[in-house]
Design a protein around this motif. Structure first.
Motif, PDB file in Angstrom:
ATOM      1  N   TRP A  53       0.805  -1.227   0.000  1.00 58.71           N
ATOM      2  CA  TRP A  53       0.000   0.000   0.000  1.00 58.71           C
ATOM      3  C   TRP A  53       0.839   1.279   0.000  1.00 58.71           C
ATOM      4  O   TRP A  53       0.290   2.386   0.048  1.00 58.71           O
ATOM      5  N   ALA A  54       2.140   1.133  -0.064  1.00 62.13           N
ATOM      6  CA  ALA A  54       3.002   2.324  -0.061  1.00 62.13           C
ATOM      7  C   ALA A  54       2.810   3.128  -1.341  1.00 62.13           C
ATOM      8  O   ALA A  54       2.453   2.573  -2.387  1.00 62.13           O
ATOM      9  N   PRO A  55       3.038   4.433  -1.268  1.00 61.47           N
ATOM     10  CA  PRO A  55       2.962   5.227  -2.498  1.00 61.47           C
ATOM     11  C   PRO A  55       4.127   4.884  -3.428  1.00 61.47           C
ATOM     12  O   PRO A  55       5.161   4.390  -2.973  1.00 61.47           O
ATOM     13  N   SER A  56       3.934   5.151  -4.723  1.00 59.67           N
ATOM     14  CA  SER A  56       5.045   4.989  -5.672  1.00 59.67           C
ATOM     15  C   SER A  56       4.839   5.983  -6.811  1.00 59.67           C
ATOM     16  O   SER A  56       3.706   6.365  -7.096  1.00 59.67           O
ATOM     17  N   ALA A  57       5.951   6.377  -7.403  1.00 61.28           N
ATOM     18  CA  ALA A  57       5.898   7.393  -8.465  1.00 61.28           C
ATOM     19  C   ALA A  57       4.968   6.929  -9.588  1.00 61.28           C
ATOM     20  O   ALA A  57       5.175   5.854 -10.159  1.00 61.28           O
ATOM     21  N   GLY A  58       3.953   7.735  -9.868  1.00 58.43           N
ATOM     22  CA  GLY A  58       3.010   7.382 -10.944  1.00 58.43           C
ATOM     23  C   GLY A  58       2.343   6.042 -10.711  1.00 58.43           C
ATOM     24  O   GLY A  58       1.871   5.419 -11.650  1.00 58.43           O
ATOM     25  N   ASN A  59       2.356   5.591  -9.466  1.00 61.56           N
ATOM     26  CA  ASN A  59       1.813   4.279  -9.087  1.00 61.56           C
ATOM     27  C   ASN A  59       2.447   3.134  -9.908  1.00 61.56           C
ATOM     28  O   ASN A  59       1.779   2.159 -10.236  1.00 61.56           O
ATOM     29  N   THR A  60       3.730   3.299 -10.206  1.00 61.76           N
ATOM     30  CA  THR A  60       4.411   2.269 -11.018  1.00 61.76           C
ATOM     31  C   THR A  60       4.690   0.989 -10.226  1.00 61.76           C
ATOM     32  O   THR A  60       4.908  -0.070 -10.821  1.00 61.76           O
ATOM     33  N   GLN A  61       4.747   1.102  -8.894  1.00 65.23           N
ATOM     34  CA  GLN A  61       4.869  -0.065  -8.006  1.00 65.23           C
ATOM     35  C   GLN A  61       6.012  -1.011  -8.401  1.00 65.23           C
ATOM     36  O   GLN A  61       5.778  -2.177  -8.736  1.00 65.23           O
ATOM     37  N   PRO A  62       7.240  -0.516  -8.345  1.00 67.47           N
ATOM     38  CA  PRO A  62       8.377  -1.383  -8.691  1.00 67.47           C
ATOM     39  C   PRO A  62       8.731  -2.397  -7.604  1.00 67.47           C
ATOM     40  O   PRO A  62       9.668  -3.177  -7.763  1.00 67.47           O
ATOM     41  N   LEU A  63       7.960  -2.388  -6.523  1.00 69.24           N
ATOM     42  CA  LEU A  63       8.275  -3.234  -5.372  1.00 69.24           C
ATOM     43  C   LEU A  63       8.127  -4.725  -5.667  1.00 69.24           C
ATOM     44  O   LEU A  63       7.122  -5.164  -6.222  1.00 69.24           O
ATOM     45  N   ARG A 116      10.435  -1.726 -14.566  1.00 71.09           N
ATOM     46  CA  ARG A 116       9.079  -1.213 -14.379  1.00 71.09           C
ATOM     47  C   ARG A 116       9.080   0.300 -14.172  1.00 71.09           C
ATOM     48  O   ARG A 116       8.272   1.027 -14.741  1.00 71.09           O
ATOM     49  N   VAL A 117      10.015   0.776 -13.353  1.00 72.91           N
ATOM     50  CA  VAL A 117      10.001   2.198 -13.012  1.00 72.91           C
ATOM     51  C   VAL A 117      10.693   3.065 -14.070  1.00 72.91           C
ATOM     52  O   VAL A 117      10.395   4.238 -14.218  1.00 72.91           O
ATOM     53  N   SER A 118      11.624   2.476 -14.819  1.00 77.47           N
ATOM     54  CA  SER A 118      12.288   3.289 -15.843  1.00 77.47           C
ATOM     55  C   SER A 118      11.430   3.381 -17.108  1.00 77.47           C
ATOM     56  O   SER A 118      11.615   4.277 -17.920  1.00 77.47           O
ATOM     57  N   ARG A 119      10.500   2.449 -17.249  1.00 75.66           N
ATOM     58  CA  ARG A 119       9.607   2.480 -18.413  1.00 75.66           C
ATOM     59  C   ARG A 119       8.901   3.830 -18.523  1.00 75.66           C
ATOM     60  O   ARG A 119       8.856   4.434 -19.574  1.00 75.66           O
ATOM     61  N   GLY A 120       8.397   4.320 -17.408  1.00 74.09           N
ATOM     62  CA  GLY A 120       7.669   5.590 -17.426  1.00 74.09           C
ATOM     63  C   GLY A 120       8.545   6.795 -17.181  1.00 74.09           C
ATOM     64  O   GLY A 120       8.263   7.887 -17.655  1.00 74.09           O
ATOM     65  N   TYR A 121       9.634   6.595 -16.423  1.00 71.12           N
ATOM     66  CA  TYR A 121      10.368   7.765 -15.936  1.00 71.12           C
ATOM     67  C   TYR A 121      11.853   7.775 -16.269  1.00 71.12           C
ATOM     68  O   TYR A 121      12.604   8.573 -15.707  1.00 71.12           O
ATOM     69  N   GLY A 122      12.288   6.898 -17.145  1.00 76.00           N
ATOM     70  CA  GLY A 122      13.680   6.913 -17.619  1.00 76.00           C
ATOM     71  C   GLY A 122      14.684   6.836 -16.487  1.00 76.00           C
ATOM     72  O   GLY A 122      14.483   6.102 -15.508  1.00 76.00           O
ATOM     73  N   SER A 123      15.755   7.636 -16.600  1.00 79.19           N
ATOM     74  CA  SER A 123      16.839   7.513 -15.622  1.00 79.19           C
ATOM     75  C   SER A 123      16.415   8.027 -14.250  1.00 79.19           C
ATOM     76  O   SER A 123      16.908   7.544 -13.227  1.00 79.19           O
ATOM     77  N   ARG A 124      15.492   8.993 -14.205  1.00 81.58           N
ATOM     78  CA  ARG A 124      15.018   9.459 -12.887  1.00 81.58           C
ATOM     79  C   ARG A 124      14.260   8.335 -12.158  1.00 81.58           C
ATOM     80  O   ARG A 124      14.387   8.162 -10.952  1.00 81.58           O
ATOM     81  N   GLY A 125      13.504   7.605 -12.935  1.00 79.52           N
ATOM     82  CA  GLY A 125      12.791   6.463 -12.366  1.00 79.52           C
ATOM     83  C   GLY A 125      13.764   5.411 -11.860  1.00 79.52           C
ATOM     84  O   GLY A 125      13.624   4.887 -10.757  1.00 79.52           O
TER      85      GLY A 125
END
Ligand SMILES: Cc1cc2nc3c(=O)[nH]c(=O)nc-3n(C[C@H](O)[C@H](O)[C@H](O)COP(=O)(O)O)c2cc1C
Length: 173
Positions: free
Chosen positions: A35-45, A84-93
């Motif tokens: 249930w933790a927040p994640s950038a853009g709800n990408t949920q890389p966890l 998963r997280v770089s797909r939407g946000y590149g190197s920042r992700g």
């Protein structure tokens, strides 16, 4: 226990009794992480729940021989799926959000454990490759934290924290 109390009462605990963890409690910790927040709800966890003695020994060794890890009945390896997280946000992700998202999830585990009367310690000192190999992590899966969980065998005093005055700046530094 309310959230503020859990935050204030949580301690890093590095000694555990032999008592096992119930499946229900493990599920509760996993759910808290989810249930933790994640950038853009990408949920890389991604979480690896480890109970096997030999696996725990490997993790303990990879964590620079922090032997208290293998004494916990359950060890959770918190990982970030960098794809998963770089797909939407590149190197920042990849470089930032992946760590922030999984750190938020890790803290959720710690606080949920506090609520359940369980003991945890956030372990970050480990050799990444060794941990990844031990848990057979796929490529692009970065281990970010190891969390041993058990029943407390010690009640440490609170660690000193910097005062509010020291850390807060209003409007500017
Ligand atoms: C990113 C991170 C890495 C940490 N790594 C370790 C570690 O490798 N071994 C350990 O015993 N504690 C580790 N800790 C726990 C800290 O030592 C602990 O949070 C700190 O001393 C403050 O104590 P408290 O958690 O009881 O407030 C880590 C904590 C964080 C947030």
């Amino acid at each position: 226990m309310d959230v503020l109390e859990a935050i204030r009462e949580r301690r890093s605990i590095r000694a555990f009794t032999d008592e096992k963890l119930s499946e229900k409690d493990v599920e509760r910790l996993i759910d808290a992480a989810r249930w933790a927040p994640s950038a853009g709800n990408t949920q890389p966890l991604e979480l690896v729940v480890v109970k096997d003695k030999e696996m725990k020994r490997k993790l303990s060794e990879a964590a620079l021989n922090q032997t208290f890890i293998q004494k916990a009945p359950v060890v959770i390896v918190v990982c970030a799926d960098l794809n998963r997280v770089s797909r939407g946000y590149g190197s920042r992700g990849k470089n930032l959000y992946s760590l922030q998202d999984t750190a938020a999830a890790t803290e959720n585990i710690l606080l949920a454990a506090q609520e359940l009367g369980l003991a945890t310690c956030w372990v970050g000192a480990f050799r990444d490759k060794e941990v990844a190999k031990a848990v057979k992590a796929p490529k692009n899966m970065k281990p970010v934290a190891i969390v041993p969980v058990g029943h407390p065998a010690e009640r440490p005093l609170a660690s000193p924290k910097r005062s509010v005055n020291e850390i807060v700046h209003y409007e500017t530094f």
